[in-house]
Scaffold this motif. Structure first.
Motif, PDB file in Angstrom:
ATOM      1  N   SER A  78      -6.450   8.366   5.214  1.00  0.00           N
ATOM      2  CA  SER A  78      -6.435   7.156   5.430  1.00  0.00           C
ATOM      3  C   SER A  78      -6.563   6.140   4.179  1.00  0.00           C
ATOM      4  O   SER A  78      -7.388   6.655   3.474  1.00  0.00           O
ATOM      5  N   ALA A  79      -5.934   5.108   4.231  1.00  0.00           N
ATOM      6  CA  ALA A  79      -6.350   4.265   2.994  1.00  0.00           C
ATOM      7  C   ALA A  79      -6.748   3.110   3.509  1.00  0.00           C
ATOM      8  O   ALA A  79      -6.287   2.413   4.591  1.00  0.00           O
ATOM      9  N   LYS A  80      -7.572   2.185   2.503  1.00  0.00           N
ATOM     10  CA  LYS A  80      -8.039   1.192   3.102  1.00  0.00           C
ATOM     11  C   LYS A  80      -7.533  -0.051   2.351  1.00  0.00           C
ATOM     12  O   LYS A  80      -7.185   0.117   1.260  1.00  0.00           O
ATOM     13  N   ALA A  81      -7.433  -0.967   3.284  1.00  0.00           N
ATOM     14  CA  ALA A  81      -6.766  -2.484   2.548  1.00  0.00           C
ATOM     15  C   ALA A  81      -7.971  -3.220   2.000  1.00  0.00           C
ATOM     16  O   ALA A  81      -9.137  -3.023   2.064  1.00  0.00           O
ATOM     17  N   ASN A  82      -7.456  -3.995   1.079  1.00  0.00           N
ATOM     18  CA  ASN A  82      -8.157  -4.944   0.309  1.00  0.00           C
ATOM     19  C   ASN A  82      -8.414  -6.319   1.076  1.00  0.00           C
ATOM     20  O   ASN A  82      -7.369  -7.074   1.037  1.00  0.00           O
ATOM     21  N   PRO A  83      -9.437  -6.757   1.670  1.00  0.00           N
ATOM     22  CA  PRO A  83      -9.616  -7.766   2.509  1.00  0.00           C
ATOM     23  C   PRO A  83      -9.487  -8.715   1.614  1.00  0.00           C
ATOM     24  O   PRO A  83      -9.051  -9.960   2.409  1.00  0.00           O
ATOM     25  N   ASN A  84      -9.427  -8.865   0.210  1.00  0.00           N
ATOM     26  CA  ASN A  84      -9.092 -10.078  -0.661  1.00  0.00           C
ATOM     27  C   ASN A  84      -7.964 -10.059  -1.333  1.00  0.00           C
ATOM     28  O   ASN A  84      -7.673 -11.016  -1.967  1.00  0.00           O
ATOM     29  N   HIS A  85      -6.866  -9.081  -0.652  1.00  0.00           N
ATOM     30  CA  HIS A  85      -5.604  -9.198  -1.165  1.00  0.00           C
ATOM     31  C   HIS A  85      -4.970 -10.695  -1.059  1.00  0.00           C
ATOM     32  O   HIS A  85      -4.972 -11.630  -0.124  1.00  0.00           O
ATOM     33  N   LYS A  86      -4.278 -11.204  -2.360  1.00  0.00           N
ATOM     34  CA  LYS A  86      -3.679 -12.376  -2.446  1.00  0.00           C
ATOM     35  C   LYS A  86      -2.264 -12.206  -2.302  1.00  0.00           C
ATOM     36  O   LYS A  86      -1.520 -11.816  -2.969  1.00  0.00           O
ATOM     37  N   MET A  87      -1.648 -12.731  -1.282  1.00  0.00           N
ATOM     38  CA  MET A  87      -0.232 -12.783  -0.865  1.00  0.00           C
ATOM     39  C   MET A  87       0.572 -13.613  -2.147  1.00  0.00           C
ATOM     40  O   MET A  87       0.141 -14.617  -2.740  1.00  0.00           O
ATOM     41  N   THR A  88       1.731 -12.874  -2.743  1.00  0.00           N
ATOM     42  CA  THR A  88       2.457 -13.756  -3.488  1.00  0.00           C
ATOM     43  C   THR A  88       3.306 -14.809  -2.641  1.00  0.00           C
ATOM     44  O   THR A  88       3.442 -14.794  -1.402  1.00  0.00           O
TER      45      THR A  88
END
Ligand SMILES: [Fe+2]
Length: 404
Positions: free
Chosen positions: A246-256
């Motif tokens: 399983s891979a973990k998301a980055n909760p601070n991902h910034k959408m383009t």
């Protein structure tokens, strides 16, 4: 950078000895490949297509299986049963249905002399039958291949007497996906033949170590985050035959800006991952099996050559079919939740385009690796703990090749 990144949880099931150094030059030789065809591809349960290709009684699809030089006709007859046959007329061995064709019909008529077969494989009509001396039509049905349906997939086994049932072959995966594949639609479908051995191509999709570097422009911040800068997998599982992480998301991902337009119109899919509650009793137990928080997606290698990438509301089927020791046909099909609005379509389009860009990067190293190995410069590859699925892949391949 955090000096103590979260530790991966690794689960081993079965007696598995893994090596972190693999002599890959040895494995891409044509003589070795012919052993793999006989001991791996002729014996394994192979997923070949999805049930979305067979939506109703009478549906059929033809699928080639390159390592076995086979073309299969897969039918769903009126009795509801899915069957696989060699796509070969029993009269003069002409191809019965064109490769790649799919549709709905109950009779398959050869274009050569009009012999006709029913969707259960029986020989129905022989033109000018009286001219065939002693013909017993019941002996000349289409040649069947063992076939079983599991969840959304049709599996086949070319062994005349499969050594395991599909349930045994799938092990823990078998009962764990209840409902996961429901309510999806195909949103993209592409294939490419690359000049690289099949091992190299599968291995490109079963580790996340490369994502920070190879995908630095397309996926700069979709995983990781300040507490996991090297994007370590929080969960890896080595099963008797297959393996997953399983891979973990980055909760601070910034959408383009474009991503924000698409995913504000429809649901967030990837690389923006919505929060998912995986804790309820109805959440399929094989999906995010370690119940990691901020879950992004799972990668599952169905040995030998199928990789499933599964997220919330989307999944990607990837086949890495060896053509010969030096060529692999990669087939990719993307699925997402069924669109109901124009906004959903926009979200699907964004996923489709983004996946293709990422895929182009993933295939960019394969031919160079194959050529480098062939030059004899470097016979071995070295694998980290984050590349444990690749270690498992070679352990399983070696075990099957060593079987009598
Ligand atoms: Fe990648």
């Amino acid at each position: 950078m955090n000096a103590n990144p979260p530790k991966s949880i690794t689960v081993f099931r079965g007696d598995t000895r893994l090596d972190n150094v693999v002599n890959l030059l040895e494995k891409i030789q044509p003589a070795h490949f012919s052993k793999e065809v006989d001991k791996i591809f002729r014996r394994a349960w192979l997923p070949v297509t999805s049930m979305s290709d067979l939506p109703e009684p009478g549906s059929y699809v033809t699928i080639t299986v390159p390592p076995l030089k086979a073309s299969l006709l897969i039918t769903r007859a009126t009795d509801g049963k899915v069957r696989a046959f060699h796509n070969v007329c029993r009269h003069r061995a002409n191809k019965l249905v064109a490769d790649g064709e799919k549709g709905c019909k109950h009779r398959f008529t050869c274009g050569f002399h009009a012999w006709s077969f029913a969707s259960d494989g029986k020989l129905a009509v022989v033109m000018d039958e009286s001219q065939f001396v002693g013909l017993d039509k019941s002996r000349y049905g289409l040649v069947p291949v063992h076939c079983e349906v599991w969840e959304d997939f049709v599996f086949v086994n070319f062994d005349p007497a499969p050594r395991e049932t599909l349930a045994e072959w799938l092990g823990d995966i078998h009962g764990g996906y209840k409902g996961y594949f429901d309510g999806r639609e195909e949103i993209a479908n592409w294939s490419i033949v690359v000049n690289a051995n099949w091992h190299i191509t599968v291995n490109a999709f079963t580790e996340g170590y490369h994502s920070l570097f190879l995908h630095k422009n397309t996926l700069p911040d979709y995983q990781g985050g300040s507490d996991n800068p090297m994007r370590h997998r929080p969960f890896l599982e080595i099963m008797p035959r297959h393996a997953r992480y399983s891979a973990k998301a980055n909760p601070n991902h910034k959408m383009t800006p474009v991503e924000a337009v698409a995913y504000n119109a429809g649901r967030k899919l990837y690389p923006a991952f919505p929060p998912v509650d995986c804790t309820g009793p109805d959440f399929p137990k094989a999906v995010n099996p370690g119940r990691v928080d901020h879950w992004a997606f799972d990668i599952v290698e169905f040995f030998p050559c199928f990789v499933l990438i599964e997220g919330a509301d989307w999944h990607q089927n990837m086949w890495f079919w060896p053509v010969d020791a030096d060529h692999t046909e990669i087939r990719v099909v993307d699925y997402a939740y069924k669109a109901k609005t124009v906004g959903d379509r926009l979200a699907h389009s964004y996923l489709r385009v983004r996946n293709r860009e990422v895929f182009r990067e993933d295939i960019s190293t394969m031919e160079a690796i194959h050529a480098s190995l062939k030059s004899g410069a470097v016979p071995e590859i070295i694998l980290s703990q984050q590349e444990m699925l690749i270690q498992k892949h070679y352990a399983m391949a070696a075990a099957m090749v060593a079987q009598p």
